[in-house]
Design an enzyme around this catalytic site. Structure first.
Site, PDB file in Angstrom:
ATOM      1  N   ASP A 200       0.898  -1.187  -0.117  1.00 32.14           N
ATOM      2  CA  ASP A 200      -0.090   0.026   0.055  1.00 32.14           C
ATOM      3  C   ASP A 200       0.644   1.375  -0.008  1.00 32.14           C
ATOM      4  OD1 ASP A 200      -2.311   1.730   0.457  1.00 32.14           O
ATOM      5  OD2 ASP A 200      -3.424  -0.112   0.702  1.00 32.14           O
ATOM      6  N   HIS A 273      -3.116   3.264  -4.690  1.00 31.71           N
ATOM      7  CA  HIS A 273      -2.405   2.858  -3.212  1.00 31.71           C
ATOM      8  C   HIS A 273      -1.122   2.398  -3.530  1.00 31.71           C
ATOM      9  CE1 HIS A 273      -5.557   3.578  -0.356  1.00 31.71           C
ATOM     10  NE2 HIS A 273      -6.532   3.043  -1.341  1.00 31.71           N
ATOM     11  N   GLU A 337     -10.101   3.097  -4.771  1.00 31.23           N
ATOM     12  CA  GLU A 337      -9.742   4.434  -4.550  1.00 31.23           C
ATOM     13  C   GLU A 337      -8.734   5.104  -5.394  1.00 31.23           C
ATOM     14  OE1 GLU A 337     -10.943   4.689   0.182  1.00 31.23           O
ATOM     15  OE2 GLU A 337      -8.969   3.677  -0.353  1.00 31.23           O
TER      16      GLU A 337
END
Length: 769
Positions: A200, A273, A337
């Site tokens: 991440d 990410h 995201e």
């Protein structure tokens, strides 16, 4: 006596013991609950066992024979191998396979005077049967002491094929021993899939031999955020944080998981990410500019891969090594995201769009994901992604994890895509699980044990032909606020135990009070094995209501398991503890006390602390001009004037009212004219959650509720405090009505979380003096 402070209103009926009645088998402490249990009475003494009988020519049976003797605390048993097993051998543990049994995980245990006969469809069924036998033997004190198992027949199979637990090691890294402990606990409760979130923005934790900088640089962050990501001012430690797993360690963990019939599913987050990866290899970003591994939590615009061919080559090469390390079916690529702003101004990305006739950045993301999917398919793997990839157009072979509620899963099932349900509302175990102000810092939210247990993975809106695409459920453990293994396990359990029953047992068999009765024995097992897990199963709750004569009644809500209430209060300077004989009181004067719920085994939940102030509006009527947001209005209007001070640490509690982007306007009716001196109010200020203090409070009074007098106005000064308390002077007025207008902060300023949106306004107790 407590009645010096409170008048007894009523005595509520206490709950009967949850294990006293119910279908056969409910008193067994097994979790998840088996499909069918028939007890015959009597017990089999394990000392009578002399042999283990297994199918010949079956390597897994050989391993299982050793597991059974070890797991049940037996030694010196002779192993007998047989070509055909049609019945149990006397004085033996007999393991056999059922021809034609296709249910993956099915097992049947027959405990009789002849011994223990375990039948299964596949070897993993023998393993699940062993977990059941170990629980029967180890959790019942009499069974463990006398080394006995009850006569009976247990037949069992899982409801869902996929039963998963997730763990994020990017934000906080856990050693190999912790990962193995996590997997072993999963296996004990019959989970079969370990979703390992390895990369991440805050760290890359997997050694990739072809690209060593991924761990040399991407696994190291210079500092870590202190406190909550939404707290201001921002604070950071000065400690370099690092850690990664070597490929040998990965192989060791994969082997360990396989021995526990758990498949390891790695997640390599793409294309967003990915700040840690791009900090190591910035040339695969859109700008090529240097960047650093993130030191705080959230999403980052510069943490997105470029979509040009060289960046895709890099990603595919990484995934090729990942595929070699993980022999299971699935590879998770995230896909959530993704901030595509950089793609809009990137000449390379725009060229890819033109070349492939893509009309938007969303289509470009779809192109990226499908390129990855084809590469994984060529490696014999199946792509898994979060539910955002449904919105951009998921590949037909993808499996979807629905985390933003169940809506993404519904959309995927309607497209005939396999779905794993893990909505944050029920399955995010980094959320608070207790209303206690003494809980460790968490990301937010409130997901108590009962809510997790209540989850139904197959939504009613799905048609019969769509429901089969929901293949399972998963609990997610994100590690931003879980800096060590003990805190991580504390947050994961016992909610993971509750989810195991959701994943395994039929919906009609689940009963929360029965589950709690069984869970008590498992909690004792956890603690005997040195693992501290949450005690929220035994927490008290309460509600308030106004009586006919206008006073405030307090009603305790017991957990649905037998126990008693312990109360501690201060009286005339002395601290008094006593067990209560009633569940409700009239609150007629100031009092502060704590209550615990104690189970029969002596197990105590965390205390419920309450402070009641008998002000002039306590128990008064109040009406609001605008309805609050439903999810922050569980206490109704009464919570604003019930005399209970709202806990500033829990904005989701029933004592707070949340207004989304609008002003608060309310009118309090005191019932008769009273001499009013001032009004005290509670507000919250938590910019990270988009909650801001109000800008102004205006109070006007009235004798008849129609004509209101001069406004009493107060500006709310700027503060960094989370808990904002203010008192506005009214003077000595004899009035019946107060009109209160609280002005919302308005639009959130640039540079703050939620910038451009209107702020939330949270109002607590309105105390009139």
């Amino acid at each position: 006596m407590l009645r010096k402070y409170c008048t007894i209103l009523t005595v509520l009926l206490s709950l009967t013991p949850c294990l006293a009645q119910g279908p056969a088998g409910r008193s067994l402490p097994v979790i998840p609950r088996p499909g069918s249990v028939q007890l015959a009475g009597g017990h089999y003494e394990l000392s009578r066992l002399s042999t283990v009988v297994i199918p010949s020519g079956n390597p897994e049976a050989e391993k299982m024979a050793l597991r059974y003797t070890s797991g049940l605390g037996l030694s010196g048993l002779k192993t007998i191998r047989s070509k055909e097993i049609r019945h149990p051998r006397s004085g033996s543990i007999t393991l056999s396979l059922v021809p034609g049994e296709s249910r993956d995980g099915f097992y049947k245990i027959n405990i009789s005077k002849n011994g223990i006969w375990v039948q299964a469809g596949q070897p993993r069924g023998w393993f699940y049967a062993l977990q059941t036998l170990e629980q029967l033997l180890g959790l019942d004190a009499k069974n463990a002491k006398d080394r006995i198992l009850p006569y009976g027949l247990i037949e069992d199979a899982p409801r869902f094929a996929y039963r998963g637990m997730h763990l994020d090691v990017s934000r906080h890294f856990y050693p190999v021993e912790t990962i193995k402990q996590y997997i072993a606990l999963m296996a004990r409760f019959k989970f079969n899939s370990f979703h390992w979130h390895l990369t991440d923005d805050q760290g890359w934790r997997l050694e990739i031999l072809k690209f060593p900088e991924l761990t040399a640089r991407g696994a190291v962050r210079k500092a870590t955020r202190i406190g909550h990501a939404g707290s201001y001012p921002e604070r950071y430690d000065t400690t370099e944080y690092r850690g990664h797993y070597t490929q040998d360690e990965i192989r060791d963990i994969v082997r360990f998981a396989a021995d526990h019939y758990v498949e390891v599913i790695p997640e390599i987050d793409l294309p967003g990410h990915s700040l840690a990866a791009l900090a190591a290899y910035p040339e695969f970003s859109c700008t090529g500019a240097p960047r650093e591994v993130a030191t705080t939590w959230g999403t980052f615009a510069d943490g997105v891969f470029c979509t040009r061919d060289t960046a895709l080559w890099f990603v595919k090469e990484v995934l090729s090594e990942v595929c070699e390390l993980f022999p299971g079916r699935y590879i998770h690529i995230g896909g959530d995201e993704v901030i595509t702003d950089a793609w809009k101004s990137c000449a390379h990305c725009q060229a890819v769009m033109r070349r492939n006739q893509l009309g938007s950045e969303s289509a470009l993301q779809r192109h990226f994901v499908r390129e990855i999917e084809r590469h994984l398919r060529n490696k014999g793997k199946s792509l898994v992604g979060w539910d955002e990839i449904v919105e951009i157009g998921a590949p037909r072979s993808a499996t979807i994890m629905s985390w933003r509620g169940v809506e993404g899963g519904i959309a995927a099932a309607r497209q005939q895509l396999p779905v794993i349900m893990c909505p944050s509302t029920h399955c995010y175990f980094d959320h608070y699980q207790s209303a206690s102000p003494h809980e460790p810092l968490a990301i937010g939210g409130y997901t108590p044990l009962e809510k997790t247990y209540s989850f139904e993975p197959i939504p009613d809106v799905l048609k019969p032909n769509e429901r089969s695409f929901v293949i399972g459920v998963q609990g997610n453990v994100w590690s931003e606020y879980l800096p060590n293994a003990s805190q991580m396990l504390y947050m994961a359990y016992p909610r993971a135990v509750a989810l195991s029953e959701v994943a395994w047992s039929a919906a009609e068999q689940r009963d929360y009070s029965d589950f709690l009765g069984r869970l008590q024995q498992h909690i004792a097992w956890f603690r005997q094995n040195g693992t501290d897990i949450s005690s929220n199963m035994a927490e008290m709750d309460y509600r308030t209501a106004v009586t006919e004569d206008g006073r405030v009644g307090l009603y305790f809500a017991r957990p649905p398991v037998d126990g008693k209430i312990l109360l501690e209060s201060t009286r005339e300077g002395d601290v008094i503890s006593e067990y209560l004989t009633q569940d409700s009181f009239i609150l007629d004067r100031d009092i502060e006390f704590r209550v615990w719920y104690q189970l029969h085994e002596g197990y105590l939940g965390k205390p419920l602390s309450l402070k009641f102030q008998k002000h002039l509006a306590a128990g008064a009527a109040i009406r609001l001009d605008k309805r609050p947001a439903p999810r922050y209005f569980s206490g109704g209007t009464q919570c604003l004037v019930n005399g209970i001070v709202a806990n500033p640490q829990r904005h989701g509690s029933a004592e707070w009212v949340g207004m989304e982007g609008v002003d608060f306007i309310g009118v309090i009716d005191l019932g008769q004219a009273r001499n009013i001196r001032s009004l005290a109010m509670q507000f919250l200020h938590d910019p990270g959650s988009w909650i801001h203090r109000p800008s102004e409070v205006v109070v006007r009074t009235s004798a008849d509720g129609k004509v209101f007098g001069e406004a009493h106005r107060q500006i709310i000064s700027q503060t960094l405090d989370r808990h904002v308390q203010m008192e506005i002077s009214i003077g000595e007025e004899s009035m019946r009505y107060l009109e209160i207008t609280v002005t919302n902060h308005g639009e959130i300023e640039a540079g703050l979380p939620g910038a451009g949106n209107r702020a939330w306004l949270f109002v607590g107790e309105l105390a009139v003096w």
